[in-house]
Motif scaffolding. Structure first.
Motif, PDB file in Angstrom:
ATOM      1  N   THR A  38      -1.448   1.287   7.148  1.00 15.89           N
ATOM      2  CA  THR A  38      -2.603   0.394   7.278  1.00 15.89           C
ATOM      3  C   THR A  38      -3.925   1.047   6.914  1.00 15.89           C
ATOM      4  O   THR A  38      -4.930   0.349   6.765  1.00 15.89           O
ATOM      5  N   CYS A  39      -3.979   2.383   6.795  1.00 13.72           N
ATOM      6  CA  CYS A  39      -5.218   3.141   6.523  1.00 13.72           C
ATOM      7  C   CYS A  39      -6.227   3.016   7.647  1.00 13.72           C
ATOM      8  O   CYS A  39      -7.431   3.208   7.432  1.00 13.72           O
ATOM      9  N   MET A  40      -5.802   2.672   8.829  1.00 13.44           N
ATOM     10  CA  MET A  40      -6.712   2.556   9.980  1.00 13.44           C
ATOM     11  C   MET A  40      -5.940   2.836  11.250  1.00 13.44           C
ATOM     12  O   MET A  40      -4.700   2.857  11.258  1.00 13.44           O
ATOM     13  N   ASN A  41      -6.683   3.068  12.343  1.00 16.84           N
ATOM     14  CA  ASN A  41      -6.030   3.255  13.633  1.00 16.84           C
ATOM     15  C   ASN A  41      -5.847   1.909  14.333  1.00 16.84           C
ATOM     16  O   ASN A  41      -6.302   0.866  13.839  1.00 16.84           O
ATOM     17  N   VAL A  42      -5.197   1.950  15.478  1.00 14.96           N
ATOM     18  CA  VAL A  42      -4.865   0.704  16.187  1.00 14.96           C
ATOM     19  C   VAL A  42      -6.128  -0.014  16.646  1.00 14.96           C
ATOM     20  O   VAL A  42      -6.201  -1.250  16.620  1.00 14.96           O
ATOM     21  N   THR A  43      -7.138   0.744  17.053  1.00 17.52           N
ATOM     22  CA  THR A  43      -8.379   0.116  17.524  1.00 17.52           C
ATOM     23  C   THR A  43      -9.052  -0.681  16.411  1.00 17.52           C
ATOM     24  O   THR A  43      -9.483  -1.826  16.624  1.00 17.52           O
ATOM     25  N   MET A  44      -9.157  -0.086  15.232  1.00 16.89           N
ATOM     26  CA  MET A  44      -9.749  -0.802  14.100  1.00 16.89           C
ATOM     27  C   MET A  44      -8.903  -2.002  13.710  1.00 16.89           C
ATOM     28  O   MET A  44      -9.427  -3.068  13.368  1.00 16.89           O
ATOM     29  N   PHE A  45      -7.578  -1.838  13.751  1.00 19.09           N
ATOM     30  CA  PHE A  45      -6.683  -2.943  13.405  1.00 19.09           C
ATOM     31  C   PHE A  45      -6.886  -4.120  14.356  1.00 19.09           C
ATOM     32  O   PHE A  45      -7.005  -5.272  13.915  1.00 19.09           O
ATOM     33  N   LEU A  96      -1.939  -6.009   4.230  1.00 24.63           N
ATOM     34  CA  LEU A  96      -2.034  -4.552   4.148  1.00 24.63           C
ATOM     35  C   LEU A  96      -0.823  -3.951   3.455  1.00 24.63           C
ATOM     36  O   LEU A  96      -0.942  -2.934   2.760  1.00 24.63           O
ATOM     37  N   GLU A  97       0.342  -4.554   3.643  1.00 22.03           N
ATOM     38  CA  GLU A  97       1.525  -4.088   2.906  1.00 22.03           C
ATOM     39  C   GLU A  97       1.294  -4.215   1.399  1.00 22.03           C
ATOM     40  O   GLU A  97       1.696  -3.348   0.623  1.00 22.03           O
ATOM     41  N   TYR A  98       0.620  -5.264   1.012  1.00 25.06           N
ATOM     42  CA  TYR A  98       0.353  -5.496  -0.410  1.00 25.06           C
ATOM     43  C   TYR A  98      -0.737  -4.572  -0.930  1.00 25.06           C
ATOM     44  O   TYR A  98      -0.593  -3.967  -2.006  1.00 25.06           O
ATOM     45  N   LEU A  99      -1.832  -4.420  -0.190  1.00 22.86           N
ATOM     46  CA  LEU A  99      -2.965  -3.627  -0.656  1.00 22.86           C
ATOM     47  C   LEU A  99      -2.735  -2.130  -0.491  1.00 22.86           C
ATOM     48  O   LEU A  99      -2.943  -1.351  -1.427  1.00 22.86           O
ATOM     49  N   VAL A 100      -2.322  -1.715   0.696  1.00 24.89           N
ATOM     50  CA  VAL A 100      -2.215  -0.288   1.001  1.00 24.89           C
ATOM     51  C   VAL A 100      -0.945   0.318   0.420  1.00 24.89           C
ATOM     52  O   VAL A 100      -0.984   1.382  -0.203  1.00 24.89           O
ATOM     53  N   LYS A 141     -10.462  10.121   9.342  1.00 21.74           N
ATOM     54  CA  LYS A 141      -9.081  10.272   8.886  1.00 21.74           C
ATOM     55  C   LYS A 141      -8.871   9.603   7.535  1.00 21.74           C
ATOM     56  O   LYS A 141      -8.070  10.052   6.723  1.00 21.74           O
ATOM     57  N   TYR A 142      -9.601   8.549   7.289  1.00 20.62           N
ATOM     58  CA  TYR A 142      -9.504   7.838   6.016  1.00 20.62           C
ATOM     59  C   TYR A 142     -10.090   8.675   4.880  1.00 20.62           C
ATOM     60  O   TYR A 142      -9.537   8.737   3.790  1.00 20.62           O
ATOM     61  N   CYS A 143     -11.220   9.306   5.142  1.00 20.10           N
ATOM     62  CA  CYS A 143     -11.862  10.191   4.161  1.00 20.10           C
ATOM     63  C   CYS A 143     -12.237  11.495   4.854  1.00 20.10           C
ATOM     64  O   CYS A 143     -13.396  11.711   5.217  1.00 20.10           O
TER      65      CYS A 143
END
Length: 425
Positions: A81-88, A119-123, A350-352
């Motif tokens: 997902t490129c993010m953590n659970v909180t952001m999700f 997200l499966e499609y993009l990430v 973590k993303y960048c």
């Protein structure tokens, strides 16, 4: 007796021939009863799949894999997902009202399920066919419609906060950060033009053109999607050409008149305009122009890295996007606002992470960032493009010469001469 046997043999062969012809005819044309059954099935295609109210109750990859991963494995969750659970969860809460009101989505589908598929499609860069099979969807069209509609809703709910049109104060803040971090005064951001390969047919590629700007920290500030790099007909393109952007007042560089206006940092793919300062061409280089190219390039590489981070994290851009131009536009806009959303909310970087983008060592030499090794040779969809604008005005040329002279004198930084000496050897 012999005549009777010969007659019997001929009769038997005739019967076998007729039976064979009958069997072949049966294979070509099914019986009427079977035909009636096939017609009934075609008329009632819905009987082949689950009814709408039970569609998302069927256990699939979402229930078996994603839910346990979200609860137990943070590393794998980030990779998907490129993010953590909180952001999700924050993003799901923003999408829920729009998902509930959308008439293009199945009634029982949740915002979380829509976001997971998108997200499966993009990430991950999965195709619509793969997602349809993985999540037990009814058809390719179902996966396509859910993902494209979610992309549109992501753009709708995130744009005003994470990609709003810059104001005068926004450009002023960006210029201060550019001057502090990249030693580039009066710079309101970096600008570039890219083309996104969509479909390939008979050795020919179609593409969608993107004009974008970003701030000092790899966050996009403007996004314009056009046709074949013809941005003159877009509102942002006209604002850049006609100098109608809400730039702050001109800044005094030398303590004497004239004052210097704000600008974007660009490379040779960009036109030389009053609002865009691009590098000199190689055959025009003198020491002054080498210094100018070096200073402008330090600012321009920020937008180059912004797209690099986007490519490395959103695998959809690591291959040709097999969609129509309008669908590609929705995909690009959703990916860019997602990138900004994550960059702004990613407190742990973590993303960048550090050195994921190009970085400078103690001698101010630019080193390749980690995204270049992550993306590797897969970068295919996003390519640099040229925005050709004719009739460069002499005012823009004079402004660039003035800025080049300033970089060599009062605006000089101590490490620029070392760079010029190193490339002159």
């Amino acid at each position: 007796m012999e005549e009777d046997l010969a007659l019997s043999s001929l009769l038997f062969m005739k019967i076998c021939n007729l039976f064979g012809r009958w069997k072949r005819a049966q294979r070509r044309s099914p019986p009427k009863r079977l035909n009636r059954n096939l017609e009934q099935i075609k008329k009632n295609k819905s009987s082949l799949s689950l009814p709408p109210e039970e569609f998302w109750r069927c256990p699939n990859n979402f229930h078996w894999v994603f839910v346990p991963m979200k609860e137990q494995d943070d590393e794998e969750f980030f990779e998907n997902t490129c993010m953590n659970v909180t952001m999700f969860n924050k993003l799901v809460s923003l999408l829920e009202p729009e998902i509930a009101e959308s008439a293009l989505l199945p009634e029982k589908i949740t915002a979380e399920q829509c976001l997971v598929l998108t997200l499966e499609y993009l990430v991950k860069g999965f195709t619509f066919y793969y997602i349809k099979s993985k999540y037990k969807l009814r058809s390719y069209e179902t996966a396509h419609d859910i993902i494209l509609e979610t992309c549109e809703l992501l753009w709708k709910v995130l744009r005003e906060t994470y990609l709003a049109e810059p104001t005068e104060s926004t450009y002023s803040t960006i210029a201060e950060k550019f001057s502090e971090k990249w030693h580039l005064p009066c710079c309101a951001g970096a600008i570039t033009c890219m083309k996104i390969v969509t479909r390939r047919k008979k050795n020919r590629s179609n593409y969608t053109a993107v004009l974008a700007t970003c701030d000092h920290n790899y966050v996009f500030t403007s996004l314009c999607i056009g046709n074949k790099c013809e941005f003159e007909n877009t509102s942002f393109g006209q604002a850049v050409i006609n100098c109608t952007l809400p730039f702050p007042d001109t800044e005094d560089l030398t303590g004497n008149k004239p004052k210097f206006p704000y600008y974007f940092a660009g490379n040779l793919c960009m036109p030389l305009l009053k609002t865009i300062m691009r590098t000199y061409r190689r055959f025009e280089e003198s020491d002054r122009r080498k210094i100018f190219n070096y200073r402008i390039s330090r600012g321009y590489q920020v937008i180059d890295n912004a797209f690099g981070i986007l490519i490395a994290r959103m695998h959809i851009f690591q291959k040709a996007i097999n969609t129509k131009p309008d669908d590609c536009k929705s995909i690009v806009r959703a990916a860019v606002v997602l990138h900004n959303f994550i960059m702004v909310n990613d407190e742990n970087q973590k993303y960048c992470p550090p050195k994921f983008a190009d970085w400078e060592d103690d001698n101010h030499s630019i080193k390749a960032g980690g995204w270049r090794y992550t993306a590797g040779k897969k970068i295919f969809s996003l390519r640099p493009a040229k925005w050709a604008v004719r009739n460069h005005k002499q005012v823009a040329v004079d402004r660039r010469d003035f800025l080049a002279a300033y970089f060599e004198s009062k605006g000089a930084v101590e490490f620029q001469n070392e760079f010029v000496d190193s490339i002159s050897v």
